[in-house]
Write an enzyme that holds these catalytic residues in place. Structure first.
Site, short mmCIF file in Angstrom:
data_model
loop_
_atom_site.label_atom_id
_atom_site.label_comp_id
_atom_site.label_asym_id
_atom_site.label_seq_id
_atom_site.Cartn_x
_atom_site.Cartn_y
_atom_site.Cartn_z
N GLU A 187 0.82 -1.20 0.00
CA GLU A 187 0.00 0.00 0.00
C GLU A 187 0.86 1.26 0.00
O GLU A 187 0.59 2.21 -0.74
CB GLU A 187 -0.89 0.04 1.25
CG GLU A 187 -2.08 -0.88 1.22
CD GLU A 187 -3.15 -0.43 0.24
OE1 GLU A 187 -3.92 -1.30 -0.17
OE2 GLU A 187 -3.21 0.76 -0.15
N LYS A 204 15.40 -0.64 5.62
CA LYS A 204 15.43 -0.45 4.16
C LYS A 204 15.97 0.92 3.78
O LYS A 204 15.75 1.39 2.66
CB LYS A 204 14.03 -0.67 3.58
CG LYS A 204 13.49 -2.05 3.88
CD LYS A 204 12.78 -2.68 2.70
CE LYS A 204 12.55 -4.17 2.97
NZ LYS A 204 11.36 -4.71 2.35
N GLU A 208 -22.57 8.66 12.76
CA GLU A 208 -23.02 7.27 12.86
C GLU A 208 -23.49 7.01 14.28
O GLU A 208 -23.09 7.71 15.20
CB GLU A 208 -21.87 6.31 12.54
CG GLU A 208 -21.83 5.91 11.08
CD GLU A 208 -20.65 5.03 10.75
OE1 GLU A 208 -19.98 4.53 11.67
OE2 GLU A 208 -20.40 4.84 9.55
N HIS A 224 -16.40 -2.41 11.08
CA HIS A 224 -15.48 -1.55 11.80
C HIS A 224 -16.06 -0.15 11.88
O HIS A 224 -15.39 0.79 12.25
CB HIS A 224 -14.13 -1.55 11.10
CG HIS A 224 -14.23 -1.20 9.66
ND1 HIS A 224 -14.92 -1.96 8.77
CD2 HIS A 224 -13.75 -0.17 8.97
CE1 HIS A 224 -14.84 -1.41 7.58
NE2 HIS A 224 -14.15 -0.32 7.67
#
Ligand code: SF4
Ligand code: SF4
Lengths: 513, 303
Positions: free
Chosen positions: B20, B43, B216, B255
Site C-alpha cells: 500500500e 530499508k 453514525e 469496523h
C-alpha cells in the site's frame, strides 16, 4: 468485541489475585458432581451463556448436595436455557452475601482513556442507582501511562462513603481490576456484584469481560475462537468466514448471519456491503422494499479479489436466499474491478441462481461493470451492475423487479469449467491458493491477456507462455495479490489456460449438509 | 485555505516500501502532495519513485528537514511504535491508515500526542484531502479520479465512514458544491481527531463557510458537536446525516464502530440533540446535496 464467558473472565481475575468463589467449569454432569464434592458446601450452578437476566431464565440453580448438583447440571447441559445451548456450567460455592458493590472499567472515546466506575451499591439496577444516588457511583479517568494508582482508587471508594478497612481492600481490588483489563486488552470489565461475604471477605460473584477484537492476536492464551461480538455462539458459516478473516489481513471481511434456516420465497437477501456507512444505507434501501437481510457482509479497506470471492461464496452458501445485493458507499477509492472479478468468479462457479444487483461505484467502475456484464452469459440468473450515479434506492428497486420476474432455470450446471491442464505450470499463493497455467492452452493463445492485466505485473512470456518473472517464493509471500485477472480476463479474452483455486476450509462440508 | 493538508505541507510515508505504502506514495504525489521522505526500518538507502527511504524518522528529519505530516501504511501491530517514533522526531500530525489497531495502543498514542502538542487522524481512516491541493491517505484512489470527482468550494466535509467521505464530496460536487477539505475521522471507537475537533478546525478556516457531517450511531461525537454549536464554538451552518437508523441495538456493523451504548449513541438521541441546536439533519442520504445547497443559499454563501 469478543466476549468471555463468566468462568473465563473469572480465571483472568484469579490470575490477578482478585478473589473469586471456589469452584470451576464443568462440561459434564459427572464433572459438576466432582467439583461440588470438592467444594463440600452448598453450591450454585450457573449456565455459561451470553445473556442478561440468566437467573430469570432459569440459568442459575442451587444445590445442597453433589447429587443434586449433578442432576441440575445434567438438565442445563441437556436442554439448554431459553434456546441457548449450554455446553459448560460453572459450579461454585454458594456465597453468603452481606453487601453488594459494583466495579467496571470501560474505554471512553471522549477522554480517550480507560474509565473506572465504582458503586457502593451493586446488583441489578445499577443505572437507576446512578440516577437516584449520584454520590454512590464514582468515576475516575485513568492515566494510560501511570495506570490506576492506589490512592486514586481509595479516594474513589472514600467518596462513596465507605471507610476503614473495607475502603482499603476495595481500593486494592480496583487497582488489580485495571491491571487485569490492561494485561488482557479488555474493552470492558465488569464485576457485579462484588460481594462482601458474611465472613467479611470480598469476592467477585459475577463478571463480564470483553476483549478488544484487534488485540486478540497478542492474547493467544485466551483461546478466542471468533473475535467478534456475538450474543450467541458463532454459526458454522461465521466460523468459516472468521478463518478467512483471521488469516488474511489485506482489507476487512466481516460476516454475520442475521437469519438461519429460511428457504426460498421468504424474501431473504444475501447482502454484500463495502464500508460500514454505505452498507447501512444500502441495507436500509433493501429493507424499505420489504425484504429481510439474511446476512451482513462487509468487504472493505481495499481487499484483494480473492477475499471478495470467498465472501461471495459464503453468502451464496445460504441456499434459501432470493437475491444477492452488493452495494457500498457508491464512490469507492479502491479500484472496483478487483471486487467485480471476485464476485464473478463466485457467481460463475456456483453458478448464480438468484438475481444479483451489484453497485460498484468508484474508481474504475466502468471496467467493473463490463466484467459483470460479460459474466452474464455464464450464469442462469440475471446480474445487473451499477455505478456511483445510481443510488442504493434505485438499485434496490432493480433487485425487486428482477426477483419478481425471476424464473428458475432448468439448466443449472456451471458452464465455467476448466478442462484439465495438459501441461500445468503452477505456483502457490499467499492464502494457500494455487495458480495454474495450462501451457498447452497458452501456447496457442492469441491475446496473452494475462500478462497485461496481472495487476502487480509479475508475469512474463517465456517461449510464448506465461511464467512468473519473480521467484515462486516471492509470489507465494504475497507478490501475487490474487487479483484473479489471469483467470477471469483469460476466461473472457484468452484461451482459458489460466485458473486459480482458492480454498475455503469447511465450506464444502457445510454445503454437503 | 484548507485544514490539515495542503500543497505546502511536507509529508513522510512510514511503511513506504510495502504494497500500500508504495502505491499510495505515488498517488499522493500525483495529486499534488509533497511526499519528501519515506521510512521503513532496515530499508534505508532505497528509493521509491524518487522518494528517499530512511531507517528511522529521525534520520529522515536530519536529512530532508522538518516534516509536517506522517502517514502510516504499516501493519496494525506496529502502529504504536511508529507513531511514537514520529512524535519523538517532532512530527505534529499523523494520519494512521491501518484498521485493527489495538485500542490500548490508540490510547497510548493519544497520550503521546497530547504531551507533544500534536494530533492524529484515524486509525482506520482513508485520510484527508483538500481538493485541488493535496491528499494524505487514500481518499479518491487514483489521482485522475480524485481530480475529476472533487473541486474546491465553500464546504468542509467530515465523515465517520471512509466510503461515504468520497461519496458525499462526489454527490455534492454533482450539485455544483465544492469543498475546502474532506476528512475521514476514522471508523474506530476511539479516534485521534473526532468530529468535534474537525469542526473546530473548520470553524477557524476562513474559506470553509458551512460544514457537512456524516455521523453514525455509537459513541458521542455527534452529541459533542451539538454541544459546540450550543455554546457558540461552532457558528457556521452544519448539515448532518446520521447513518445506522436500521441497526438493531447491540448489533455492531463492521469496523464502523457502531455500538449502541445506553441512551448515548442512539440514532434518535443524536438526531434530537442536533436538531435542538438548529443543525440541519437530513433523513435520506440522497437529500444531502439539495439540502446543503438550500442551506448555503439561505446563508447567502456563494458556490
Ligand atoms: S490469457 Fe490465459 S490462455 Fe492466454 S496465455 Fe494467459 S493464461 Fe494462457
Ligand atoms: S498471477 Fe497476477 S494475474 Fe494472476 S492472480 Fe496473481 S497477481 Fe493476479
Amino acid at each position: 468485541m469478543a466476549r468471555l464467558h463468566e468462568h473465563q473472565g473469572k480465571a483472568l481475575l484469579k490470575q490477578l489475585k482478585i478473589p473469586i468463589p471456589q469452584g470451576g467449569p464443568a462440561k459434564s454432569s459427572q464433572e459438576a458432581k466432582r467439583i461440588a464434592l470438592e467444594i463440600g458446601k452448598p453450591v450454585v450452578i450457573k449456565a455459561q451463556i451470553w445473556s442478561t437476566g440468566r437467573a430469570s431464565l432459569g440459568g442459575i440453580c442451587f444445590a445442597d448436595s453433589p447429587e443434586l448438583a449433578e442432576n441440575l447440571a445434567e438438565e442445563l447441559l441437556e436442554s439448554g436455557v431459553e434456546g441457548f445451548l449450554v455446553n459448560t456450567v460453572l459450579v461454585e460455592e454458594r456465597v453468603a452475601i452481606e453487601r453488594e458493590f459494583f466495579a467496571s472499567i470501560i474505554i471512553d472515546d471522549q477522554s480517550k482513556s480507560p474509565v473506572i466506575i465504582f458503586s457502593s451499591h451493586g446488583g441489578t439496577g445499577i443505572e437507576e442507582i446512578a440516577k437516584e444516588q449520584p454520590q454512590a457511583v464514582q468515576q475516575h479517568i485513568i492515566d494510560i501511562q501511570l495506570g490506576l494508582r492506589d490512592f486514586e482508587a481509595r479516594d474513589m471508594v472514600r467518596r462513596t462513603g465507605i471507610q476503614g478497612k473495607l475502603q482499603l481492600s476495595i481500593g486494592a481490588i480496583l487497582v488489580k481490576l485495571y491491571q487485569c483489563a490492561r494485561k488482557f486488552d479488555a474493552r470492558s470489565v465488569e464485576i457485579n456484584p462484588l460481594a462482601l461475604t458474611s465472613e467479611g471477605k470480598l469476592v467477585a460473584v459475577d463478571c463480564r469481560i470483553t476483549i478488544d477484537d484487534y488485540a486478540v492476536y497478542r492474547q493467544p492464551e485466551l483461546d478466542i475462537e471468533v473475535a467478534r461480538e456475538f450474543d450467541r455462539p458463532p454459526s458454522e458459516l461465521e466460523r468459516i468466514a472468521w478463518e478467512i478473516e483471521k488469516n488474511d489481513y489485506r482489507g476487512t471481511f466481516y460476516f454475520i448471519q442475521m437469519e438461519d434456516g429460511f428457504s426460498k420465497g421468504e424474501g431473504m437477501i444475501g447482502f454484500h456491503g463495502a464500508g460500514g456507512g454505505g452498507s447501512m444505507m444500502s441495507m436500509d434501501a433493501v429493507m424499505a422494499r420489504g425484504y429481510k437481510i439474511a446476512n451482513f457482509v462487509d468487504t472493505s479497506g481495499n481487499p484483494p479479489a480473492s477475499k471478495v470471492y470467498r465472501a461471495a461464496k459464503i453468502i451464496l452458501a445460504q441456499s434459501g436466499i432470493d437475491g444477492y445485493f452488493a452495494s457500498g458507499s457508491g464512490v469507492a477509492s479502491q479500484e472496483q474491478f478487483h471486487s467485480a472479478r471476485g464476485l464473478v468468479k463466485a457467481f460463475m462457479e456456483e453458478p448464480l441462481r438468484v438475481p444479483a444487483v451489484i453497485r460498484l461505484g468508484g474508481n474504475a467502475e466502468d471496467r467493473a461493470i463490463v466484467i459483470l456484464e460479460r459474466a452474464q452469459s455464464f450464469v442462469p440468473a440475471k446480474i445487473e451492475g451499477y455505478g456511483k450515479d445510481d443510488s442504493p434506492d434505485f438499485c434496490a428497486e432493480r433487485l425487486e423487479s428482477l426477483i419478481n420476474t425471476h424464473k428458475p432455470s432448468n439448466s443449472d450446471a456451471s458452464s465455467f469449467i476448466h478442462t484439465e491442464a495438459i501441461t500445468p505450470y503452477t505456483f502457490p499463493t499467499v492464502t494457500n491458493g494455487k495458480v495454474t497455467f495450462d501451457h498447452a492452452a497458452c501456447s496457442t493463445c492469441e491475446t496473452k491477456i494475462c500478462i497485461e492485466t496481472c495487476v502487480p505485473g509479475i508475469l512474463k512470456l517465456e517461449n510464448e507462455v506465461p511464467v512468473l518473472n519473480i521467484s515462486e517464493d516471492e509470489a507465494a509471500k504475497g507478490k501475487c495479490i490474487e487479483c484473479l485477472a489471469c483467470e477471469i480476463e483469460c476466461w473472457f479474452d484468452g484461451n482459458r489456460g489460466g485458473r486459480i483455486e482458492l480454498p475455503i476450509p469447511g465450506l464444502e462440508e457445510y454445503q454437503a449438509k | 485555505m484548507a485544514i490539515l493538508i495542503d500543497s505546502s505541507k511536507r509529508v513522510l510515508v512510514q511503511g513506504i516500501t510495502g504494497r500500500e505504502g508504495r502505491a499510495r506514495a505515488r498517488l499522493m504525489k500525483e495529486y499534488g502532495s509533497q511526499v519528501v521522505a519515506g521510512v521503513t526500518p532496515g530499508k534505508g538507502g532505497q528509493d521509491v519513485d524518487g522518494v528517499p527511504v530512511f531507517d528511522t524518522v529521525q534520520e529522515a528529519v536530519e536529512t530532508v528537514g522538518d516534516l509536517d505530516i506522517s502517514v502510516l501504511f504499516i501493519p496494525a501491530p506496529l502502529v504504536k511504535n511508529a507513531a511514537l517514533e514520529a512524535y519523538a522526531s517532532g512530527v505534529k500530525l499523523l494520519v494512521i491508515i491501518p484498521d485493527r489497531v489495538p485500542i490500548y495502543d490508540v490510547l497510548e498514542i493519544a497520550e503521546a500526542a497530547k504531551e507533544s502538542d500534536a494530533r492524529f487522524i484515524g486509525p482506520n481512516t482513508l485520510g484527508v484531502l483538500s481538493p485541488g491541493k493535496a491528499v494524505v491517505g487514500m481518499i479518491g484512489g487514483r489521482a485522475a479520479s480524485a481530480k475529476s470527482w472533487f473541486f474546491p468550494g465553500p464546504v468542509g466535509i467530515t465523515s465517520r465512514s471512509g466510503g461515504i467521505t468520497s461519496s458525499m464530496a462526489y454527490y455534492l460536487a454533482q450539485e455544483g458544491i465544492g469543498a475546502t477539505t474532506l476528512v475521514h475521522v476514522g471508523g474506530d471507537a476511539v479516534v485521534g481527531t473526532p468530529h468535534p475537533d474537525v469542526l473546530k478546525l473548520f470553524e477557524k478556516d476562513p474559506e470553509t463557510r458551512a460544514i457537512v457531517m456524516f455521523g453514525e450511531i455509537g459513541g458521542s461525537q455527534e452529541e459533542q458537536v451539538a454541544d459546540l454549536i450550543e455554546n457558540g464554538e461552532v457558528t457556521k451552518p452544519v448539515i448532518a446525516f446520521i447513518g445506522g437508523k436500521a441497526a438493531k441495538s447491540g448489533t455492531r456493523f463492521s469496523h464502523a464502530g457502531a455500538i449502541i451504548e445506553g441512551s448515548r449513541g442512539t440514532y434518535d438521541g443524536k438526531v434530537k440533540r442536533l436538531k435542538e441546536v438548529d443543525a440541519v439533519v437530513v433523513d435520506a442520504f440522497g437529500d444531502l446535496p439539495r439540502m446543503t445547497k438550500l442551506t448555503l443559499e439561505k446563508h447567502g454563501i456563494k458556490l
